[in-house]
Write an enzyme that holds these catalytic residues in place. Structure first.
Site, PDB file in Angstrom:
ATOM      1  N   THR A   1       2.666  -1.990  -2.339  1.00 18.41           N
ATOM      2  CA  THR A   1       2.314  -0.787  -3.098  1.00 18.41           C
ATOM      3  C   THR A   1       1.951   0.344  -2.144  1.00 18.41           C
ATOM      4  O   THR A   1       1.330   0.109  -1.108  1.00 18.41           O
ATOM      5  CB  THR A   1       1.097  -1.110  -3.997  1.00 18.41           C
ATOM      6  OG1 THR A   1       1.482  -2.134  -4.913  1.00 18.41           O
ATOM      7  CG2 THR A   1       0.646   0.112  -4.783  1.00 18.41           C
ATOM      8  N   GLY A   2       2.331   1.558  -2.527  1.00 18.86           N
ATOM      9  CA  GLY A   2       1.955   2.728  -1.727  1.00 18.86           C
ATOM     10  C   GLY A   2       3.178   3.528  -1.326  1.00 18.86           C
ATOM     11  O   GLY A   2       4.315   3.149  -1.628  1.00 18.86           O
TER      12      GLY A   2
ATOM     13  N   THR B   1       4.531   4.053   1.635  1.00 13.91           N
ATOM     14  CA  THR B   1       5.440   3.411   2.593  1.00 13.91           C
ATOM     15  C   THR B   1       6.230   2.298   1.910  1.00 13.91           C
ATOM     16  O   THR B   1       7.439   2.158   2.131  1.00 13.91           O
ATOM     17  CB  THR B   1       4.661   2.856   3.808  1.00 13.91           C
ATOM     18  OG1 THR B   1       3.640   3.801   4.181  1.00 13.91           O
ATOM     19  CG2 THR B   1       5.582   2.633   4.984  1.00 13.91           C
TER      20      THR B   1
ATOM     21  N   GLY C   1       2.589  -1.828   3.111  1.00 13.94           N
ATOM     22  CA  GLY C   1       1.946  -0.921   4.054  1.00 13.94           C
ATOM     23  C   GLY C   1       0.527  -1.353   4.356  1.00 13.94           C
ATOM     24  O   GLY C   1       0.084  -2.446   3.975  1.00 13.94           O
ATOM     25  N   ALA C   2      -0.205  -0.485   5.050  1.00 19.06           N
ATOM     26  CA  ALA C   2      -1.608  -0.755   5.378  1.00 19.06           C
ATOM     27  C   ALA C   2      -2.316   0.584   5.560  1.00 19.06           C
ATOM     28  O   ALA C   2      -1.687   1.604   5.850  1.00 19.06           O
ATOM     29  CB  ALA C   2      -1.709  -1.570   6.665  1.00 19.06           C
ATOM     30  N   ASP C   3      -3.621   0.548   5.371  1.00 16.73           N
ATOM     31  CA  ASP C   3      -4.419   1.751   5.635  1.00 16.73           C
ATOM     32  C   ASP C   3      -4.854   1.782   7.094  1.00 16.73           C
ATOM     33  O   ASP C   3      -4.934   2.853   7.697  1.00 16.73           O
ATOM     34  CB  ASP C   3      -5.626   1.790   4.690  1.00 16.73           C
ATOM     35  CG  ASP C   3      -5.166   1.894   3.252  1.00 16.73           C
ATOM     36  OD1 ASP C   3      -4.473   2.873   2.929  1.00 16.73           O
ATOM     37  OD2 ASP C   3      -5.454   0.976   2.460  1.00 16.73           O
TER      38      ASP C   3
ATOM     39  N   GLU D   1      -1.964  -7.570  -3.962  1.00 20.29           N
ATOM     40  CA  GLU D   1      -1.309  -7.589  -2.641  1.00 20.29           C
ATOM     41  C   GLU D   1      -1.672  -8.873  -1.899  1.00 20.29           C
ATOM     42  O   GLU D   1      -0.822  -9.519  -1.282  1.00 20.29           O
ATOM     43  CB  GLU D   1      -1.746  -6.367  -1.831  1.00 20.29           C
ATOM     44  CG  GLU D   1      -1.168  -5.065  -2.384  1.00 20.29           C
ATOM     45  CD  GLU D   1      -1.731  -3.814  -1.752  1.00 20.29           C
ATOM     46  OE1 GLU D   1      -2.767  -3.895  -1.070  1.00 20.29           O
ATOM     47  OE2 GLU D   1      -1.136  -2.750  -1.938  1.00 20.29           O
TER      48      GLU D   1
ATOM     49  N   LYS E   1      -1.560   4.559  11.546  1.00 19.57           N
ATOM     50  CA  LYS E   1      -2.305   3.427  10.961  1.00 19.57           C
ATOM     51  C   LYS E   1      -2.780   2.409  12.009  1.00 19.57           C
ATOM     52  O   LYS E   1      -3.626   1.576  11.718  1.00 19.57           O
ATOM     53  CB  LYS E   1      -1.426   2.694   9.934  1.00 19.57           C
ATOM     54  CG  LYS E   1      -0.820   3.587   8.854  1.00 19.57           C
ATOM     55  CD  LYS E   1      -1.878   4.103   7.931  1.00 19.57           C
ATOM     56  CE  LYS E   1      -1.343   4.928   6.777  1.00 19.57           C
ATOM     57  NZ  LYS E   1      -0.508   4.261   5.851  1.00 19.57           N
TER      58      LYS E   1
HETATM   59  C1  5RP Z   1      -2.346  -0.029  -1.623  1.00 16.53           C
HETATM   60  C2  5RP Z   1      -2.280  -0.334  -0.174  1.00 16.53           C
HETATM   61  C3  5RP Z   1      -1.285   0.410   0.637  1.00 16.53           C
HETATM   62  O1  5RP Z   1      -0.480  -0.485   1.319  1.00 16.53           O
HETATM   63  C4  5RP Z   1      -2.029   1.274   1.621  1.00 16.53           C
HETATM   64  O2  5RP Z   1      -2.943   2.092   0.907  1.00 16.53           O
HETATM   65  C5  5RP Z   1      -1.079   2.145   2.435  1.00 16.53           C
HETATM   66  O3  5RP Z   1      -0.506   3.100   1.604  1.00 16.53           O
HETATM   67  P1  5RP Z   1       0.484   4.199   2.148  1.00 16.53           P
HETATM   68  O4  5RP Z   1       1.726   3.503   2.560  1.00 16.53           O
HETATM   69  O5  5RP Z   1       0.690   5.123   0.959  1.00 16.53           O
HETATM   70  O6  5RP Z   1      -0.194   4.921   3.288  1.00 16.53           O
HETATM   71  O7  5RP Z   1      -2.976  -1.164   0.357  1.00 16.53           O
HETATM   72  O8  5RP Z   1      -3.381  -0.730  -2.241  1.00 16.53           O
END
Ligand code: 5RP
Length: 222
Positions: free
Chosen positions: A32-33, A35, A86-88, A107, A125
């Site tokens: 989700t997100g 990316t 993806g990841a934050d 996730e 990131k």
């Molecule tokens: C959603 C997530 C996403 O993977 C994370 O927030 C990264 O998002 P983005 O790709 O929009 O930067 O953990 O719950």
């Protein structure tokens, strides 16, 4: 390259990474997100090569369906080779903070089922030490204040993400100022607090590979 272009590049790189392994009965785990959205859009051109997907959120499930990719309930599949998300934040051990999009619990569940977790991220990131991004913790709504008090005891400053209800009916606390010396230890500790559904540390089950979008191209880090 802009951040959006880096996200598109890693979305395509993830498709290139899994494509040789796709078979008629393959199920792809999808995160989700923004990316992950780039991955979904790139994956769509190969939808004839695999059976379908399992998604970590209703939003991603809808995007997959809009592309004509069948979406399965996780209970209906035996397993999957890849989960792409993806990841934050992500560190050199491929431990992550996730949940900026409030999808952390699903996730973590889909990642647990997949044989390989492929993280897709732009270079912003990758961090030396996690914790600048506030750690999302999903809680049962009636436990929110109790969990917040317990998180303060762990040294964090929890902030209620107002107006957000997760796909599971949970609420989110974003925990600022945590000192994350051992991500594995902290992940377990927070999950022991009664009322916590899960927290956004992915250290007990880190990524297996990181496809990192940089100005010099996509780097593969294992
Ligand atoms: C959603 C997530 C996403 O993977 C994370 O927030 C990264 O998002 P983005 O790709 O929009 O930067 O953990 O719950």
């Amino acid at each position: 390259m802009t951040q959006d272009e880096l996200k598109k590049a890693v979305g395509q790189a993830a498709v290139d990474y899994i494509r040789p392994h796709l078979e008629d009965d393959s199920i792809v785990g999808v995160g989700t997100g923004s990316t992950a959205n780039c991955f979904i859009d790139a994956l769509a051109q190969y939808k004839h090569l695999f059976d379908g997907a399992v998604a970590s959120s209703e939003t991603s499930a809808q995007r997959l369906r809009d592309h004509g990719i069948p979406v399965y309930d996780l209970n209906a599949v035996d397993g999957m080779d890849f989960y792409i998300d993806g990841a934050d934040e992500i560190n050199e051990h491929l431990e992550m903070i996730k949940g900026g999009g409030a999808a952390l619990t699903r996730e973590k569940i889909v990642a647990a089922v997949a044989r390989e977790f492929v993280c897709v991220a732009d270079e912003s990131k990758l961090v030396e030490r996690m914790g600048t991004f506030p750690l999302p913790v999903e809680v049962i709504p009636m436990a929110r204040s109790f969990v917040a008090r317990e998180l303060v005891k762990l040294g964090g400053d929890p902030v209620y993400r107002e107006g957000v209800v997760t796909d599971n009916g949970g609420h989110i606390l974003d925990v600022h100022n945590l000192s994350i010396a051992s991500a594995m230890e902290l992940e377990s500790k927070i999950n022991q607090i009664t009322g916590v559904i899960t927290n956004g540390l992915f250290a007990l089950r880190p990524a297996n590979v990181l496809l990192l979008g940089t100005q010099d191209g996509v780097r593969t880090i294992k």
